[in-house]
Design an enzyme around this catalytic site. Structure first.
Site, PDB file in Angstrom:
ATOM      1  CG  ASP B 408     -63.047  23.060  47.282  1.00  0.00           C
ATOM      2  OD1 ASP B 408     -62.961  24.294  47.431  1.00  0.00           O
ATOM      3  OD2 ASP B 408     -62.553  22.431  46.318  1.00  0.00           O
ATOM      4  CD  GLU B 437     -66.025  26.760  46.610  1.00  0.00           C
ATOM      5  OE1 GLU B 437     -65.238  27.652  46.251  1.00  0.00           O
ATOM      6  OE2 GLU B 437     -65.905  25.569  46.237  1.00  0.00           O
TER       7      GLU B 437
END
Lengths: 686, 686
Positions: B408, B437
């Protein structure tokens, strides 16, 4: 002598090649894609002293804190020079700085990314205090950043006081909030922190090499002649030619200097072989009196370290060099590493040539054609021996004042040989410059430049259309400028293109003026003054080529009182162009070339600009490349490229005709053979 | 633990940066511009096992003799694999070979240029003997070259005999000249010298790194869900939600597997903080029963190495992984390195966070906005400590069967941290794959890939037009493929573009089918089957986002006998696409993407081709990117890209509808919402 190439020493070229490559440790602030970068940093980038060029990189960091970047140039003494970079494209994380090196030698450059704590605080505090979020906290954090700026960075007393005062006011709760914030974000504080930044987490890119050379490596007007032609004449009595000599050739130098040239380039002056000597127009049946090609080097009188006896002696050569020097001309010598069958090397070192299966030495050939007056050298049988001998030969000429070598066909010798030779000479003679005559494929041309040649002949002679000149020069003044410096020659003793054969006087003006202004180094072959445009039938070179015979151009006929007095207008044109070049610093550089547009596809428009102290020198060239027609067209200028607003006006003074016009962004021009085909315009600002 | 980054160890990132850069010794045969070359070789290129890719270089030499080139791949054991290169552009001196590595690990590659004595002789002898120039000499020289080919290169007995016979005939003066020459230039001699060349003056380029990883790094279909949503329900009695667990989520895995996915990706499963917990739709006033965002990690129950108690235990997690494995699914875990204020690290290691001037720990903010449920980590106070702790956490999950980590926002942590972490994990777990990401600027995205992330989310969700998809995918499948592997997601739990909000069912089909066929890795977020297209007003993400609340999709309603039986057609569509992907090797690769043309600017056409043994698998995709209209247009195929002659015909079988057509270079198509918006065509050759 510096270390020989690995292949010569019998070791692999990449000694560590079995090592598994490890990733570069990135550093705290990533710095990527540093430009220029020649073959990924395997070869140094190049610049000359005082040449401005841009170093760029992608610099970014995690999160939202402010990033900043510095170019660090390290000079040959190890001293570092810092240049603040500017973010030129936020989305692409692109940072740039224009830099410039101030002395010859091996430099390096790197880009340092860093965390900009002051800018981070400035951004956050301005937003948060305005929204009254964490106000006291933000003011105190500003004071702390500035405290570090005082304690961690050397700065003058006055600057320290400035920051200390800001710190005090940031913390002074009796002042209004806006005033406290304003003390920390004031323009003078910004200026101080730009001049002497607080750089946190400094993260350097790899270090890249930068070869800095003298200005002549980039800038100069060359004049080529065959010394034996200068002062030669046909003896009416004997019917035989009397050769020119180094002494008679020296007598031509004042005229060359008057035309404003910087370099006098001599085709080879070494003894010429007798065996299979070529006659006029490359014929195989030479007359005993034919002088032979100076590129068939070597006779009983010696080889590359000797002077053809009919030209004179080393004393004559020294006198030639001295006269050139007196006139402000540098002497460039031709280094043509090939031998006539009579060269001393053939007897003394047959291992430096190729021996065929039948025991004979191989001539040059392009199967099935044979060039029996030339033996090419073979560098692979005794590389150490041949390297040392060529090095010795070069030193002979350097010791006689030669600092420029025009290398004939370097692409027919091992590239690693040049890499070694040029580096070895540079160690003791950093002012020696090498020009590669490599009319060959792009990869070879580029590699010769990367391994050391300071200058390269180019495809200029065959780029006559506007679109192809723009495309080619964008490459040369753009990415290629990091490793290659172009020399533009409209003709040479080997090249006479159809454009020059059929273009008439306008063509000769256009090609000289455009060469002289597109790039900083250009050259002219003797006889350009006379528009010698007749080719040998079927071949794109001069008829009665001087390579094989004497050529008396009867310069004296054009002198006052001579039968052709006043007819040497092309020499005056060249003199004017060279004078403009000397007077205008804008024309001394390559990377400052910018193209503008014109509606007519034959009219090319470009400019160069250079700031020297307070002087803003800007030249615009408008050239009609069609030598047959006068053309009228609109010219549209990229005004910011000229340092002007889009709405600005200026006086355009044509330095060729002396005419002046009032110009702006859009201008109507009439240019071509009926008037002057090229405007060289000086921008006079209001 | 491998060495920490230099900045962590307090040493400069470029330890040798004061060394003046020396030119690379060139080698006898110049080799330049080797591609791929990631940041000039500072980072390794990447490939997966059996991935075909092209290595190219400029290879040339002085003079006219023949040059040749070889790619040498060195595998992790040090064994070398040779690939013959082909000259693909004589003028640009460009040589290429398609290569492929057969196992995971750190490889290297280099290009070796060499002198091809046999080709030189073949060229010269053919011309000269025909012109009867040096005939005997040339035949003897051929015999000598072949003698060296026998003595200097290992070759089988049969090949030796072949060459010895040729040598004998070359020297046999009783044979006609043409026959003697023919013996040396015969096709079988050429073949033998291509297979086992006589390589003279072998000159290697630098050695470049090549990170070879398993196929899943490039190829796979991902399915994302929130485990707590799978099996959750609203208790009608209490009016409160009952959470799904790892056990109930495991019950959904067979359905995911039936749809043909390869990877099940779980949003974070760690304990969720209570302090400043967010409520539905990102509201600040959470109800005590709101489950909170799984991205606000850490509570009294533990941090990144723990499991949220309401989801279950490590035993439940192990059971989940085992069930996934049984179904052929790999488990990907979310690594979101940020903390709720309740995370154990906050108390145990306040130095891993940023302390403000007032002594408080800094929340995440985007001034003036604050995200008070999240404390970002600060990697700079105790990097060694935090590096080791994250490494430990990762090892915990690896020890429970996790080999895929979806990271993330990696671009909010130091890039050098990822460089170290990924390399350190790879040393003991070379099969672990990291997906970045990083929806951020291109330079950061590219650098994360270069330092180790095997996969990257991309801008795919925002590339909806044909021209921009073509431009973007040419980059991704072209130069960028050397360092970055794209993952295409039409939606995520954070992304719901206007195209998906307003495009209707056709949009959902198009974006899944195009993602799944343009690149080898694509992903779907749970609920795609239901076309969940309603955004939170003003925000391009789902309303009632699962990040903040439970979502019961009532999958059971669609089962046989359920009230919505048969309505899950989108799941069937996804299953069909995934089945096509599995059956067709052409779709398992990235660099084989080729675009074709269509007259309609909304119809995109591309193909992929892969030869596996004798099987030539070729897929053509024709997609109408306009979800609102059916379009008719001509499609023009680049036939050679399909391995077909320009005049060839073939049967085009649409794998979606089962229809077949007779196709050639130009084909009329009708494609869009009234029928199927995407044709996935298998090429059936005659």
């Amino acid at each position: 002598m510096s270390a020989l190439p690995p292949s010569v020493r019998g070791v692999p070229a990449s000694p560590n090649r079995r090592t598994i490559v490890v990733q570069r440790p990135l550093g705290r602030i990533p710095v990527g894609n540093v430009q220029p970068q020649v073959e990924g940093g395997q070869f140094p980038a190049v610049a000359v002293v005082d040449e401005e060029f841009t170093i760029s990189a992608e610099v970014f960091r995690e999160g939202h804190d402010a990033v900043n970047a510095t170019v660090v140039l390290t000079d040959p003494t190890g001293a570092e020079h810092h240049y603040a970079m500017t973010c030129t494209n936020v989305g692409l994380s692109r940072w740039e700085a224009v830099v410039c090196a101030d002395r010859v030698g091996p430099w390096t450059y790197r880009v340092e990314g860093w965390s900009d704590s002051y800018a981070t605080w400035d951004h956050d505090a301005t937003i948060k205090v305005a929204a009254d979020v964490d106000t006291q906290l933000m003011l105190e954090e500003g004071a702390r950043v500035l405290e570090r700026a005082v304690s961690e960075v050397d700065r003058p007393e006055r600057s320290q006081l400035l920051l200390r005062e800001a710190i005090e006011r940031l913390r002074n709760k009796s002042l209004p909030t806006a005033e406290r914030l304003g003390a920390g974000t004031a323009p003078e504080v910004h200026r101080e922190l730009t001049a002497r930044p607080l750089r946190d987490m400094v993260s350097p890119s790899p270090e890249y090499g930068l070869r800095v050379e003298r200005h002549r490596a980039l800038y100069g007007a060359w004049y080529e002649f065959f010394p034996r032609s200068e002062g030669c004449h046909l003896d009416e009595g004997t019917g035989k030619w009397v050769t020119g000599t180094l002494r008679t050739a020296a007598a031509r130098l004042p005229a060359v200097a008057r035309m404003g040239f910087d370099v006098i380039y001599l085709t080879p002056i070494h003894p010429i072989g007798q065996t299979n000597r070529k006659g006029p127009n490359n014929s195989l049946d030479a007359d005993p009196d034919d002088p032979g090609s100076p590129y068939a080097i070597g006779s009983e009188h010696g080889g590359h370290d000797a002077i053809e006896p009919t030209l004179g002696t080393f004393a004559d050569f020294d006198a030639f060099v001295a006269e050139a020097e007196r006139l402000g001309l540098e002497v460039a010598l031709d280094l043509a590493l090939q031998c006539s069958p009579d060269h001393p090397w053939v007897h003394e070192h047959p291992e430096w040539f190729t021996t065929r299966a039948d025991g004979s030495i191989a001539y040059a050939e392009n199967p099935p054609k044979k060039y029996q007056d030339i033996y090419p050298l073979n560098f692979d049988n005794d590389p150490a021996g041949i390297y040392a001998e060529v090095r010795r030969v070069v030193e002979v000429w350097i010791s006689h004042g030669v600092k420029l070598f025009r290398v004939d066909n370097p692409h027919t010798k091992p590239v690693e040989f040049w890499q070694w030779l040029i580096a070895d000479v540079a160690e003791s003679h950093p002012d020696v410059i090498w020009l590669a005559e490599a009319f060959t494929r792009p990869a070879m041309m580029a590699m010769l430049a990367k391994v050391g040649f300071q200058q390269s002949y180019t495809y200029y002679a065959w780029r006559n259309q506007k679109w192809e000149l723009e495309e080619y020069c964008r490459e040369l003044a753009g990415t290629a400028a990091a490793y290659m410096r172009p020399s533009f020659w409209p003709t040479t003793h080997d090249i006479l293109t159809p454009y020059m054969q059929y273009g008439g006087p306008a063509a000769w003006k256009i090609r000289a003026a455009v060469a002289a202004t597109l790039v900083p180094t250009y050259g002219i072959y003797a006889g350009y003054e006379l528009l010698e445009s007749v080719p040998r039938p079927g071949v794109e070179e001069q008829i009665d080529n001087e390579k094989y015979q004497f050529k008396n151009r009867r310069w004296e006929d054009y002198e006052p009182g001579g039968p052709r007095e006043g007819q040497l207008w092309m020499a005056d044109y060249l003199a004017r162009i060279n004078e403009i070049r000397r007077l205008h610093p804008a024309l001394h550089w390559l990377r400052n070339l910018r193209f503008h547009s014109a509606d007519d596809e034959n009219v090319i428009v470009y400019s160069k600009r250079r700031l020297v102290g307070a002087q803003d020198d800007t030249i615009i060239v408008v050239a009609n490349l069609d030598p047959h027609t006068t053309r009228e067209t609109w010219v549209h200028l990229d005004m910011p490229a000229l340092g002007l607003d889009w709405q600005a006006g200026f006086v355009a003074k044509d330095l060729i005709t002396g005419n002046s016009w009032q110009w702006g962004q859009h201008n109507f021009v009439r240019v071509g053979r009926e008037g002057e085909p090229v405007h060289i315009i000086h921008v006079r600002r209001f």
